[in-house]
Design an enzyme around this catalytic site. Structure first.
Site, PDB file in Angstrom:
ATOM      1  N   ASP A  25     -11.020   2.481  -2.711  1.00  0.00           N
ATOM      2  CA  ASP A  25     -11.389   1.203  -2.080  1.00  0.00           C
ATOM      3  C   ASP A  25     -12.836   0.832  -2.382  1.00  0.00           C
ATOM      4  OD1 ASP A  25      -8.941   1.477  -0.979  1.00  0.00           O
ATOM      5  OD2 ASP A  25      -9.615   1.501   1.107  1.00  0.00           O
ATOM      6  N   ASP A  72       0.840  -1.193   0.000  1.00  0.00           N
ATOM      7  CA  ASP A  72       0.000   0.000   0.000  1.00  0.00           C
ATOM      8  C   ASP A  72       0.884   1.254   0.000  1.00  0.00           C
ATOM      9  OD1 ASP A  72      -2.370   1.452   0.086  1.00  0.00           O
ATOM     10  OD2 ASP A  72      -3.267   0.096   1.553  1.00  0.00           O
TER      11      ASP A  72
HETATM   12  C1  GLA Z   1      -6.071   1.008   1.922  1.00  0.00           C
HETATM   13  C2  GLA Z   1      -6.266  -0.028   0.839  1.00  0.00           C
HETATM   14  C3  GLA Z   1      -7.291  -1.050   1.270  1.00  0.00           C
HETATM   15  C4  GLA Z   1      -6.837  -1.711   2.556  1.00  0.00           C
HETATM   16  C5  GLA Z   1      -6.588  -0.652   3.623  1.00  0.00           C
HETATM   17  C6  GLA Z   1      -5.948  -1.241   4.862  1.00  0.00           C
HETATM   18  O1  GLA Z   1      -7.222   1.792   2.122  1.00  0.00           O
HETATM   19  O2  GLA Z   1      -6.653   0.576  -0.369  1.00  0.00           O
HETATM   20  O3  GLA Z   1      -7.463  -2.023   0.249  1.00  0.00           O
HETATM   21  O4  GLA Z   1      -5.684  -2.462   2.307  1.00  0.00           O
HETATM   22  O5  GLA Z   1      -5.724   0.375   3.145  1.00  0.00           O
HETATM   23  O6  GLA Z   1      -5.705  -0.304   5.837  1.00  0.00           O
END
Ligand code: GLA
Length: 425
Positions: free
Chosen positions: A239, A178
Site C-alpha cells: 500500500d 482485495d
Molecule cells: C488493503 C489495500 C488498500 C485498502 C485497504 C482497505 O490494504 O491494499 O488499498 O483497500 O486494504 O482495508
C-alpha cells in the site's frame, strides 16, 4: 460480450462446496475449467483508468459523529464527485469515484446481500451511483475475495455470484477486489471466478485485482499471464503511504520489474502501483512531480487519493497537466521502463504513439542542489536518426533539439524530476 458455459456454472457449485473437498484436487479441476472457458471481455481500461479513490487519504474513518467532514459516507463521495466536475478534473479524464473499504454494514441482509452502512450511506449505493452518473462520472466499489475485507467487513468468498449481481444492480462501474482473509492457493481460482460472474451480469465493470500483491508478499513471482486474462488492472505491491519513502519504494519495485510484469501492460490491462498522493501531506512540490511523471511513464492508473475540497493550486496544476495526462493515456498502452540507474539517478523512458517518447530523469540525492548528469538520446534507447525535439512537460517550454548522439545535460533537483516529451524531427 458474454461468454458463458455450463462448465463454469459447475465451477461455482463446486466452489461453494470447496471447503469440504480435497483442496489440491479441486483447485486443479477448477483451474482447468476456468482456463479453457473464459477470458476478461469487458472492453474497459483501454488506457489506464483515472479518477479518485478514498483509501489513502480517508482510510477507515467511520466516525461520522465527531468527524463528519472526513468520514467514509455518501456525502464524502458526492462532494468529491462535485469537485471532479466543478474543478475541471472530469473533463481531463478523471472519471471514476471509487469507494474503498469500510462502506458496508457489518452484516449482510436477510437475503445474504451486501448492504451499505445505513447510517453513513442512508440513501444506499444505488442512489449514490445515480448521483455520480448524473455528473457524467462512474462509481467504483471495494470488495474482498476472502471471508472479510482487510478492514473486517463482509467478504465475497462463496458469495461471488450474488455480490457481482448486487454490484451490477446498483449500477457500479468498477470493482477493486482485495485479498485479505484468504490463502494464496485460492486466488488463482477465486479471482477468475469473480470475473466470470461480473461478465455474466452483462454490465461492464472494470475489474481491479489485488491478487498479485498477495503473491508478491509471499515472495513469489505472480502468474501475470493468468492475472491479465482475468483482471483489467492489478495491484502488485504494498500500500502506498503518504511519504516520499513509500513512493520511491514503489518506483524501485517497478524499475526492477521482477517477472517482467511491465510486458503485461497494454490496452485493457495495466499494473497498478497504487494511488496518487499528490495534494496530500507527505510530498514536497518536486516529489509530487516525480510521482506524476513516473505514474505517467509507468502507464499506471491515475487514482488520486486526496481531498479535492482543500487541495493547493500547485498540486492541482500537477494533476491537471495535460501533457502528463496524455502521456499516461497514450493509446499504445506500453509501460515505460527504467533504462539507466546509478547510485542516485535514474532515467526512465516510455515509447508513445507516432514514434514519440516520454523521458523522466529522477534524482534521489538529498544534499545541496541539482545534480548534473550527461547522456544522449541514443544512449537511452531512442532511435530516430534525425533526432528529436524535446518539450519540458511541467513547464510546457521547448527544451531543445537533439540528434541521437548530442550530449544531453540533465539537472534534476534533489528528490525531483525532469520530464520530457520527445517528438521525432
Ligand atoms: C488493503 C489495500 C488498500 C485498502 C485497504 C482497505 O490494504 O491494499 O488499498 O483497500 O486494504 O482495508
Amino acid at each position: 460480450m458474454l461468454r458463458f458455459s455450463n462448465a463454469l456454472e459447475a465451477v461455482h457449485k463446486s466452489w461453494l462446496s470447496f471447503q469440504t473437498m480435497t483442496t489440491k484436487m479441486m483447485s486443479l479441476v477448477l483451474l482447468v475449467l476456468i482456463g479453457v472457458t473464459h477470458s476478461l471481455d469487458n472492453g474497459l481500461a483501454r488506457t489506464p483508468p483515472m479518477g479518485w479513490m478514498s483509501w489513502q487519504r480517508f482510510r477507515c474513518n467511520i466516525d461520522c459523529k465527531d468527524d463528519k467532514y472526513n468520514c467514509i459516507s455518501e456525502d464524502l463521495y458526492m462532494e468529491m464527485a462535485d469537485h471532479l466536475v466543478s474543478d475541471g478534473y472530469r473533463d481531463l479524464g478523471y472519471e471514476y469515484v471509487n469507494i474503498d473499504d469500510c462502506w458496508a454494514a457489518k452484516q449482510r441482509d436477510s437475503d445474504g446481500k451486501l448492504r451499505a452502512d445505513p447510517e453513513r450511506f442512508p440513501s444506499g449505493i444505488k442512489k449514490l451511483a445515480d448521483y455520480v452518473h448524473s455528473k457524467g462520472l462512474k462509481l467504483g466499489i471495494y470488495g474482498d475475495f476472502g471471508t472479510l475485507t482487510c478492514g473486517g467487513y463482509p467478504g465475497s468468498k462463496f458469495y461471488e455470484e450474488l455480490d457481482a449481481q448486487t454490484f451490477a444492480d446498483w449500477g457500479v462501474d468498477s470493482l477493486k477486489l482485495d485479498g485479505c482473509y484468504s490463502t494464496i492457493d485460492d486466488y488463482a481460482i477465486g479471482y477468475p471466478l469473480m470475473e466470470f460472474w461480473l461478465n455474466k451480469t452483462g454490465r461492464p465493470i472494470l475489474y481491479s485485482c489485488s491478487w498479485p500483491a498477495y503473491v508478491v508478499f509471499s515472495h513469489k513471482i505472480p502468474d501475470y499471464a493468468a492475472i491479465a486474462k482475468s483482471c483489467n488492472i492489478w495491484r502488485n505491491y504494498g500500500d502506498i503511504q503518504d511519504s516520499w519513502g513509500s513512493v520511491t519504494d514503489i518506483i524501485r519495485f517497478y524499475g526492477n520489474d521482477s517477472g517482467n510484469f511491465s510486458s503485461f501492460a497494454g490496452p485493457g490491462n495495466f499494473n497498478d502501483p497504487d494511488m496518487i498522493i499528490v495534494g496530500d501531506y507527505g510530498l514536497s512540490f518536486d516529489q509530487q512531480q516525480v510521482q506524476m511523471a513516473l505514474w505517467a511513464i509507468m502507464a499506471s492508473p491515475l487514482l488520486m487519493s486526496n481531498d479535492l475540497r482543500i487541495i493547493r493550486a500547485e498540486s492541482k496544476a500537477i494533476l491537471q497537466n495535460k501533457m502528463a495526462i496524455s502521456i499516461n493515456q497514450d493509446p499504445l498502452g506500453i509501460q515505460g521502463k527504467r533504462v539507466y540507474m546509478n547510485n542516485k539517478f535514474e532515467i526512465w523512458t516510455r515509447p508513445l504513439k507516432d514514434s514519440r517518447f516520454a523521458i523522466a530523469a529522477v534524482y534521489y540525492g538529498t544534499g545541496g542542489g541539482p545534480t548534473r548528469q550527461m547522456t544522449s538520446l541514443g544512449k537511452i534507447g531512442l532511435t530516430n536518426q534525425n533526432g528529436y525535439t524535446l518539450t519540458d512537460v511541467f513547464t510546457g517550454q521547448p527544451a531543445g533539439k537533439y540528434s541521437l548522439n548530442t550530449t544531453l545535460t540533465l539537472r534534476p533537483n534533489p528528490s525531483g524530476v525532469l520530464f520530457f516529451l520527445a517528438v521525432p524531427q
